[in-house]
Scaffold this motif. Structure first.
Motif, PDB file in Angstrom:
ATOM      1  N   ASP A 114       4.662 -24.450  -5.790  1.00  0.00           N
ATOM      2  CA  ASP A 114       5.519 -24.611  -6.985  1.00  0.00           C
ATOM      3  C   ASP A 114       6.498 -24.540  -7.483  1.00  0.00           C
ATOM      4  OD1 ASP A 114       4.875 -21.709  -7.302  1.00  0.00           O
ATOM      5  OD2 ASP A 114       3.976 -22.187  -8.599  1.00  0.00           O
ATOM      6  N   ASP A 115       7.381 -23.448  -6.658  1.00  0.00           N
ATOM      7  CA  ASP A 115       9.133 -23.181  -7.185  1.00  0.00           C
ATOM      8  C   ASP A 115       9.718 -23.849  -5.193  1.00  0.00           C
ATOM      9  OD1 ASP A 115       8.332 -21.201  -5.111  1.00  0.00           O
ATOM     10  OD2 ASP A 115       9.017 -19.639  -6.862  1.00  0.00           O
ATOM     11  N   LEU A 116      11.315 -23.346  -5.219  1.00  0.00           N
ATOM     12  CA  LEU A 116      12.116 -23.979  -4.150  1.00  0.00           C
ATOM     13  C   LEU A 116      11.890 -22.945  -3.015  1.00  0.00           C
ATOM     14  CD1 LEU A 116      14.421 -25.834  -2.602  1.00  0.00           C
ATOM     15  CD2 LEU A 116      15.400 -23.797  -4.151  1.00  0.00           C
ATOM     16  N   LEU A 117      11.333 -21.714  -3.487  1.00  0.00           N
ATOM     17  CA  LEU A 117      11.054 -20.859  -1.796  1.00  0.00           C
ATOM     18  C   LEU A 117       9.396 -20.638  -1.400  1.00  0.00           C
ATOM     19  CD1 LEU A 117      11.329 -16.574  -2.534  1.00  0.00           C
ATOM     20  CD2 LEU A 117       9.646 -18.073  -0.600  1.00  0.00           C
ATOM     21  N   SER A 118       8.400 -21.402  -2.345  1.00  0.00           N
ATOM     22  CA  SER A 118       7.326 -21.416  -1.472  1.00  0.00           C
ATOM     23  C   SER A 118       7.442 -22.985  -0.711  1.00  0.00           C
ATOM     24  CB  SER A 118       5.900 -21.827  -2.666  1.00  0.00           C
ATOM     25  OG  SER A 118       6.411 -22.204  -3.955  1.00  0.00           O
ATOM     26  N   VAL A 119       8.341 -23.306  -1.311  1.00  0.00           N
ATOM     27  CA  VAL A 119       8.128 -25.354  -0.764  1.00  0.00           C
ATOM     28  C   VAL A 119       8.807 -25.411   0.547  1.00  0.00           C
ATOM     29  CG1 VAL A 119       9.149 -27.731  -0.766  1.00  0.00           C
ATOM     30  CG2 VAL A 119       8.590 -26.459  -3.488  1.00  0.00           C
ATOM     31  N   THR A 120      10.063 -24.039   0.916  1.00  0.00           N
ATOM     32  CA  THR A 120      10.525 -24.191   1.855  1.00  0.00           C
ATOM     33  C   THR A 120      10.457 -23.700   2.772  1.00  0.00           C
ATOM     34  OG1 THR A 120      12.651 -24.156   0.449  1.00  0.00           O
ATOM     35  CG2 THR A 120      13.349 -23.869   2.743  1.00  0.00           C
ATOM     36  N   ALA A 121       9.242 -22.647   2.412  1.00  0.00           N
ATOM     37  CA  ALA A 121       8.669 -21.828   3.403  1.00  0.00           C
ATOM     38  C   ALA A 121       7.727 -22.503   4.080  1.00  0.00           C
ATOM     39  CB  ALA A 121       7.393 -20.523   2.651  1.00  0.00           C
ATOM     40  N   LEU A 122       6.973 -24.032   3.050  1.00  0.00           N
ATOM     41  CA  LEU A 122       6.157 -24.458   4.184  1.00  0.00           C
ATOM     42  C   LEU A 122       6.777 -25.288   4.925  1.00  0.00           C
ATOM     43  CD1 LEU A 122       3.235 -25.498   1.107  1.00  0.00           C
ATOM     44  CD2 LEU A 122       3.196 -24.181   3.418  1.00  0.00           C
ATOM     45  N   ALA A 123       8.047 -26.193   4.341  1.00  0.00           N
ATOM     46  CA  ALA A 123       9.011 -27.111   5.342  1.00  0.00           C
ATOM     47  C   ALA A 123       9.166 -26.204   6.476  1.00  0.00           C
ATOM     48  CB  ALA A 123      10.367 -27.309   4.347  1.00  0.00           C
ATOM     49  N   ALA A 124       9.535 -24.660   6.744  1.00  0.00           N
ATOM     50  CA  ALA A 124      10.515 -24.350   7.233  1.00  0.00           C
ATOM     51  C   ALA A 124       9.387 -24.216   8.861  1.00  0.00           C
ATOM     52  CB  ALA A 124      10.743 -23.357   7.294  1.00  0.00           C
ATOM     53  N   ARG A 125      10.513 -24.019  10.175  1.00  0.00           N
ATOM     54  CA  ARG A 125       9.802 -24.509  11.158  1.00  0.00           C
ATOM     55  C   ARG A 125      10.088 -23.053  11.836  1.00  0.00           C
ATOM     56  NH1 ARG A 125       6.447 -26.163   8.704  1.00  0.00           N
ATOM     57  NH2 ARG A 125       5.856 -28.141   9.115  1.00  0.00           N
ATOM     58  N   CYS A 126      10.985 -22.489  11.304  1.00  0.00           N
ATOM     59  CA  CYS A 126      11.805 -21.344  12.051  1.00  0.00           C
ATOM     60  C   CYS A 126      10.786 -19.866  12.161  1.00  0.00           C
ATOM     61  CB  CYS A 126      13.140 -21.055  11.633  1.00  0.00           C
ATOM     62  SG  CYS A 126      12.421 -21.013   9.437  1.00  0.00           S
ATOM     63  N   PRO A 127      11.730 -18.942  12.974  1.00  0.00           N
ATOM     64  CA  PRO A 127       9.907 -17.811  11.962  1.00  0.00           C
ATOM     65  C   PRO A 127      10.507 -17.224  10.932  1.00  0.00           C
ATOM     66  CG  PRO A 127      11.937 -17.297  14.306  1.00  0.00           C
ATOM     67  CD  PRO A 127      12.031 -18.680  13.619  1.00  0.00           C
ATOM     68  N   VAL A 128       9.956 -16.415  10.127  1.00  0.00           N
ATOM     69  CA  VAL A 128       9.486 -16.117   8.804  1.00  0.00           C
ATOM     70  C   VAL A 128       8.934 -14.631   8.963  1.00  0.00           C
ATOM     71  CG1 VAL A 128       8.507 -16.755   6.566  1.00  0.00           C
ATOM     72  CG2 VAL A 128       9.246 -18.730   7.750  1.00  0.00           C
TER      73      VAL A 128
END
Ligand code: C5P
Length: 415
Positions: A114-128
């Motif tokens: 529901d915000d840029l951080l959470s959407v980016t975390a779902l889209a990212a394929r790199c280590p988190v």
């Protein structure tokens, strides 16, 4: 030579997502140090994070746009696509959520977007990597712990918060570690597939201390800096690292196992124990060739009849590398052994002789009479000699760079 550059961090794209914690001010320093180290740092700020620090602060230290809302266009910087929440994650080398609040972790654990951080975390394929920071016992709460466990199980890396005093005045676990620790963890993650992945490297550092009473010892000018830099370089290459050190003042690289020692005998015991299952040994320590024959039980006192002085008799210490050689001749392990030769004259001759006598694969020779190299300096001027007779003359460079070159050679020797 820019001492703040870190080869492993050069040309990496890092997403630094910051959330609403007082520790956001520490993330500013982290963004700055990562940028100086050579990374491109794209900062995402939640709304709450902006209550603590303004986006312009991060923009100033990173020299890049700061992202604050979901519908923001990726303009003016090089992202793979113009849709920020996709473009940020695409091709990033690492996403750090630093500091991460209980709320953000709860959202991520449930896949909310529901915000840029959470959407980016779902889209990212790199280590988190997630570095929680929160006040007043919220970290210990079962709900937070369950969310942390879920994120780790899904492959996220955790940087444990530290114990200490919170902004509220309360004391507990929940403080964000300092920048050097955060960067150490980031290096460990970025280096995990390096040339020494799966290898164990043992590094010795510092000058040995040979006591002659409970308060006094004989030592040398070794600072341990070269050894610590070697440990870090081996970690950056993905190795498991044991650091056997007499130095107590330098920060231990994140991920290294420290074995503190004092005397040559302690160091010998530790080296023999630690190299049993090691692939490589790098002896950067400045080992005392002699030790006092006896150690007084009590502090030695002045007395009326010592006007002629005090005599301390020294006896020879064992040579650690010679001892390792003897075992290696029998077992073949460790496969690679590197030594150092600090000399004030006839550098190459002495180094070649040591290489042969101590059965080394590689020796790093340095002239300790130069003021910009050797003991205590941050730079070193080294010649690498190998057992096949080849010579590599390295120009003046930081001890970190010298270490990278030595570790590259270790990786080549291990094949
Ligand atoms: O003989 P020298 O002390 O100059 O040799 C230097 C190298 O040998 C270094 O790698 C040092 O760590 C190692 N050394 C050792 N045991 C000693 C003395 C030095 O392993 N007693």
């Amino acid at each position: 030579m820019r001492p703040e550059r870190i080869t492993l961090l050069e040309n990496k794209r890092i997403i630094l997502a910051v959330t609403g914690s007082i520790a956001v001010y520490k993330a500013v320093d982290l963004a700055s140090k990562l940028t100086q180290a050579g990374s491109a740092v794209d900062v995402i700020m939640t709304e709450a994070a902006q209550k603590f620090v303004a986006p312009i602060t991060f923009q100033s230290v990173t020299g890049r746009s700061v992202y604050t809302h979901l519908w923001q266009a990726a303009s003016g910087v090089s992202l793979p696509t113009h849709i920020a929440h996709v473009g940020l994650g695409e091709g990033a080398d690492l996403m750090g959520i630093i500091p991460a609040t209980a709320n953000t972790m709860a959202k991520l654990a449930h896949g909310l977007a529901d915000d840029l951080l959470s959407v980016t975390a779902l889209a990212a394929r790199c280590p988190v990597v997630i570095a929680p920071a929160m006040d007043g016992g919220m970290y210990e709460h079962t709900a937070t712990q369950a969310n942390v466990a879920t994120l780790i199980e899904r492959g996220a890396y955790l940087i444990e918060p530290e114990e200490g005093r919170f902004a509220s005045g309360l004391v507990g676990r929940g403080r964000l570690p300092e920048t050097t620790t955060l960067i150490g963890h980031i290096r460990q993650i970025l280096g995990r597939d390096g040339a020494l992945q799966g290898r164990k490297v043992v590094v010795t550092a510092g000058g040995t201390r040979e006591a002659f009473d409970p308060v006094r010892f004989i030592t040398n000018h070794s600072s341990g800096k070269q050894g610590y830099a070697l440990a870090q370089a081996a970690l950056d290459a993905g190795a498991r690292v044991t650091l056997i050190s007499t130095t107590r003042t330098l920060p231990v690289p994140v991920g290294a196992m420290l074995v503190p020692v004092d005397s040559t005998q302690d160091m010998l015991d530790a080296v023999l124990a630690q190299t049993q299952d090691a692939d490589a040994l790098v002896m950067a320590a400045a080992v005392s060739d002699f030790r006092p024959a006896t150690k007084a039980e009590q502090k030695i006192k002045k007395s009326a009849d010592d006007s002629a002085g005090l005599t301390v008799t020294l006896v020879r210490n064992p040579d650690i590398l010679q001892t390792v050689k003897a075992r290696r001749d029998a077992t073949g392990s460790p496969r690679v052994v590197v030594g150092f030769a600090a000399e004030s004259e006839n550098l190459l001759e002495h180094a070649q002789d040591k290489l042969r006598r101590k059965g080394l694969d590689l020796i790093a020779a340095n002239d300790i009479t130069a003021t910009d190299a050797g003991f205590a300096a941050d730079t070193n001027r080294v010649i690498l000699l190998d057992k096949d007779g080849s010579q590599e003359i390295l120009e003046l460079m930081t001890k970190a760079m010298v270490s990278e070159r030595i570790i590259e050679r270790v990786a080549l020797l291990l094949g």
